[in-house]
Design an enzyme around this catalytic site. Structure first.
Site: not given
Lengths: 219, 197
Positions: B105, B108-110
């Protein structure tokens, strides 16, 4: 403080393809939370989200953090800063209350430069593109939130999957209503992205990020 | 919150900021974070890669399940009891001798919480997010995952609502293992695509 005002979406969070970061540091047997404060930030943020206090503000607030601090701070500090920012912007707490409680200036993210939208625009139900269609990502750099990473903007790709319609974040984060739009997984060749042969990347994109493209006969 | 409230480095200890925000919210009656202690407990201890490993092992031993998993991952994963936030729209990408899949991702941090739990720090770090799309083969090799030259690496940047799970190839010479034992072979990293079994 004019130097603080320039925040656009090509922010520090938009990391794909940037060079110079070095090796990935893997921590073996890593705990879910490294310290109690991380657990408390997770709890606080999820609780605020469940209560509807951060709607459309949380993620964009992370993106508006000071770039140097974004890179230098632990992940859950991003969450803390964004939660505090979202609660202030949502009118639940004030900056002064935070400063008083902390006994020092409480760090929050920079203000968004994107205007509030009065109307979300019409939702789109039917997908314009099919699997195999040649597309190009629009080259544009909005000042608000978007999910079109910089490294694919302007680049040609091919649709490989249709995922149905979802709320367009570019609208949702700046409007009280939502606009639904089809999303796609689009394949990009390394040569097109980086100018050198390599392995392909697939990026999930909303329909309005894309425009049709005539597939080149020469490939 | 206006420009005048932007503060340069350094700042107060993060623990103090957490405590200040928590106590302010409680005193103002806005929310009580302890009300969701059970949720935190759930994601810290009850959810993790062991869930995804069960999905993978089932797909290895049950051809009909594998087909359902590839056709509608969200429904097939829910058959095993796994669902929830960050897992509402799942896609499973299957490794073959010709294709190795890996997930990132960049924005971000999906990450697919119901099947893998909360993401490790390296997955959220700038080096991984910046390099995985630009030089996946080099980065994977650095991380100990050498992909054969003839095998295409397909990187999936989960930039919208879909969350991805990699279905690794079943290791050779484990035909006599039970589904439970097979699940024990499946690692988190293999399901992100930064390891091969």
């Amino acid at each position: 403080m004019a130097l603080c005002s320039d925040v656009a979406v090509d922010g520090i969070h938009d990391l794909g393809g940037i060079q110079g970061f070095g090796p990935v540091e893997v921590e073996h047997d890593e705990p879910v939370f490294h310290a109690d404060w991380e657990r408390r930030v997770y709890r606080l943020t999820v609780a605020a989200m469940l209560a509807g206090h951060l709607n459309g503000r949380f993620r964009h607030a992370i993106e508006r953090m000071d770039p140097a601090r974004y890179l230098a701070s632990p992940y859950y500090e991003h969450w803390l800063t964004a939660t505090a920012t979202g609660l202030v912007e949502g009118g639940l707490v004030t900056q002064e209350e935070l400063d008083d409680r902390l006994g020092a200036p409480y760090p929050v993210a920079r203000s968004t430069r994107a205007p509030r939208l009065d109307h979300p625009g019409p939702s789109v139900g039917e997908s314009r593109y099919e699997v195999g269609d040649a597309v190009r990502v629009r080259e544009w750099h909005p000042v608000g939130h978007t999910r079109a990473p910089r490294y694919v903007q302007g680049k040609p790709g091919v649709v490989v999957r249709l995922d149905g319609a979802f709320s367009l974040p570019d609208v949702e984060y700046h409007c009280d209503s939502i606009r639904l739009e089809p999303t796609y997984s689009v394949r990009f060749e390394a040569l097109d992205l980086w100018g050198t042969p390599g392995d392909p990347v697939h990026v999930d994109l909303w329909e309005s990020y894309l425009e049709p493209r005539q597939a080149s006969i020469n490939g | 919150m206006g420009e005048g409230h932007h503060h340069p480095l350094p700042t107060t200890p993060v623990e103090d900021r957490v405590a200040a925000l928590e106590s302010l919210l409680v005193d103002k009656g806005i929310l009580d974070p302890t009300a969701i202690d059970a949720v935190v407990e759930h994601y810290e201890h009850a959810v993790g890669p062991m869930n995804g490993a069960k999905v993978v092992a089932r797909a290895w031993v049950d051809e009909a399940y594998r087909e359902r998993l590839l056709a509608d991952a969200t429904a097939a994963i829910a058959e095993l009891g796994f669902s929830g936030p960050e897992g509402d729209h799942m896609v499973v990408v299957q490794n073959t001798p010709e294709v190795h899949n890996a997930v990132v991702c960049t924005l971000c941090s999906c990450y697919p919480w119901p099947v893998l739990g909360l993401p490790p720090n390296w997955y959220k770090s700038p080096p991984y997010r910046s390099r995985m799309v630009r030089e996946p083969r080099v980065l994977l090799a650095e991380m100990g995952c050498v992909v054969p030259e003839e095998c295409e690496i397909r990187v999936w940047d989960s930039s919208a609502e879909v969350r991805y799970l990699v279905l690794p190839m079943r290791p050779a010479a484990c035909d006599d293992l039970s589904e439970d034992k097979l699940a024990g072979l499946v690692t988190r990293d293999a399901m992100i695509g930064v390891a091969r079994l």
